[in-house]
Design a protein around this motif. Structure first.
Motif, PDB file in Angstrom:
ATOM      1  N   UNK A 145      20.726 -31.292  -4.945  1.00 54.20           N
ATOM      2  CA  UNK A 145      21.287 -32.646  -4.859  1.00 54.20           C
ATOM      3  C   UNK A 145      22.451 -32.678  -3.879  1.00 54.20           C
ATOM      4  N   UNK A 146      23.290 -31.682  -3.926  1.00 53.69           N
ATOM      5  CA  UNK A 146      24.429 -31.632  -3.006  1.00 53.69           C
ATOM      6  C   UNK A 146      23.954 -31.497  -1.563  1.00 53.69           C
ATOM      7  N   UNK A 147      22.896 -30.724  -1.350  1.00 55.40           N
ATOM      8  CA  UNK A 147      22.350 -30.549   0.012  1.00 55.40           C
ATOM      9  C   UNK A 147      21.789 -31.884   0.535  1.00 55.40           C
ATOM     10  N   UNK A 148      21.164 -32.643  -0.374  1.00 55.48           N
ATOM     11  CA  UNK A 148      20.595 -33.940   0.016  1.00 55.48           C
ATOM     12  C   UNK A 148      21.682 -34.934   0.401  1.00 55.48           C
ATOM     13  N   UNK A 149      22.802 -34.872  -0.303  1.00 63.67           N
ATOM     14  CA  UNK A 149      23.881 -35.850  -0.077  1.00 63.67           C
ATOM     15  C   UNK A 149      24.917 -35.341   0.921  1.00 63.67           C
TER      16      UNK A 149
END
Length: 406
Positions: free
Chosen positions: A400-404
């Motif tokens: 999720x952090x990589x996506x955002x």
């Protein structure tokens, strides 16, 4: 004597029998309840079994198995285990063994065991119920006593039939407490922890074959289908008996007063206490077994595997021990309610509020919360408590952090 009078009398008697015991960050005896459903594949389509078929299967299983509201649903409810002796691995072995027993019986009938927080494809308006007074009268009462307009659908799926609970499945577990004060303290802290556990474990996205858009729609469907409050009740701040309370409880008497403020529906004065508590569908609730105070944690949907259920239980138990050991300040209940709604809709992609009132991304705070759970497990005295890395959830957070980009 009416049901309320019987409840109040039994409540006072029960409270007098339970030892007083100050809050203590200790967990020993725990017990699980798993809600599963049985279905068969017919010409490429999934069909739920009937109540009669389920009863045939239950007749071949032991006392650790029983019916649920849905005609196709079975509850697994074995005796509690002592975590300080058998560890989480022993608890897991108990539940694995029972699931194997269930599969043996189910497969002989040409069927399968389903593991989801909802029965994803089931019709939400023609739900077959288990034919017992409790499972026929309680949903019917809620269907007949809705007094105001309620939003009927979630992403086009009708959720107003109270029997919808018969296609909602949970993994619940209970912990034995060190007396009444400890039970109230554990209860309140589990309310606060509830959004964290739900954000990690959401597994109830589909209803009626439709993606609802919620990571875990189970309690939202329950709330709407069971909302019999009048406009006056709403104006006076009357809460549902489903989900979170309006406020934390100050004492066992405070808790019992709220339990008894709702209709009992079933008439059986000899069991008024059990009926009142049994129809109190909070994220956590205090029960009594053999004059011991027990707190049951209820918001986690049935997971894809029993291993995942034990992992979520370990997270919750570790986080509870951490909270009690530090006498952690409780997050204000309005914030907890917002956190829970965010967890149900968005899971780890939601936001989270501590008492400072600033919303933070759930993915930003969850690693620290996992570390707190691990710290609680470390001091728990449970033999294999250090074996939980929670890597699956850390990987989800990293994704999720990589996506955002954060």
């Amino acid at each position: 004597m009416d049901m309320l009078s019987a409840f109040n009398k039994m409540s006072k008697e029960q409270i007098s029998k339970v030892p007083k015991g100050f809050p203590t960050p200790t967990i020993t005896m725990v017990g699980a309840e798993q809600e599963l459903f049985i279905y068969r594949e017919v010409e490429g389509k999934s069909e739920l079994i009937t109540d009669e078929e389920k009863n045939e299967m239950l007749a071949k299983l032991g006392d650790d198995f029983g019916p649920e509201l849905g005609a196709s649903c079975i509850e697994v409810h074995p005796a509690p285990v002592d975590l300080t002796k058998v560890g989480f691995s022993g608890w897991l072995a108990q539940l694995r063994d029972l699931e194997k027993q269930l599969w043996v019986v189910v497969e002989k009938h040409g069927c399968k065991v389903g593991r989801y927080g909802t029965i994803p494809w089931a019709d939400t308006q023609n739900i077959q119920r288990t034919k017992t007074p409790k499972y026929t009268k309680v949903p019917t009462f809620h269907n007949l006593n809705k007094t105001r307009k309620i939003e009927e659908t979630i992403n086009g799926v009708n959720v107003l039939d109270a029997a919808i609970v018969g296609i909602l499945n949970a993994f619940q577990f209970s912990v034995q407490c060190n007396g009444l004060e400890d039970a109230v303290d554990k209860l309140n802290r589990l309310y606060m922890i509830s959004p964290l556990s739900v954000a990690l474990s959401g597994n109830a996205r589909f209803l009626g074959g439709v993606d609802t858009g919620w990571e875990d729609v189970r309690f939202e469907a329950w709330k709407r289908s069971h909302d019999t409050r009048s406009e006056q009740d709403i104006a006076e701040g009357k809460s549902l008996r489903v989900g979170l309370p309006n406020n934390y409880f100050n004492s066992i008497e405070d808790y019992m007063k709220e339990v008894s403020s709702y209709p009992f529906i079933l008439e059986d004065e000899a069991h008024a206490l059990q009926i009142g508590i049994g129809l109190f569908w909070r994220d956590a609730r205090i029960k009594f077994i053999k004059d011991k105070a027990i707190v049951e944690f209820r918001p986690v949907s049935t997971q894809k595997t029993v291993e995942e259920e034990i992992e979520i239980a370990a997270f919750t138990i570790g986080r509870l021990i951490y909270s009690q050991s530090l006498r952690e300040e409780l997050i204000q209940m309005p914030h907890v309610s917002l956190n829970k709604k965010e967890a149900e809709i968005h899971g780890l992609r939601g936001s989270y509020i501590y008492n400072v009132g600033l919303a933070i991304k759930t993915s930003e705070i969850m690693l620290a919360e996992i570390e707190r759970a691990q710290a609680g497990l470390k001091i728990s005295g449970i033999p294999d408590s250090s074996s939980f890395s929670f890597l699956k959830y850390k990987d989800k957070i990293a994704k999720i952090k990589a996506e955002t980009g954060r």
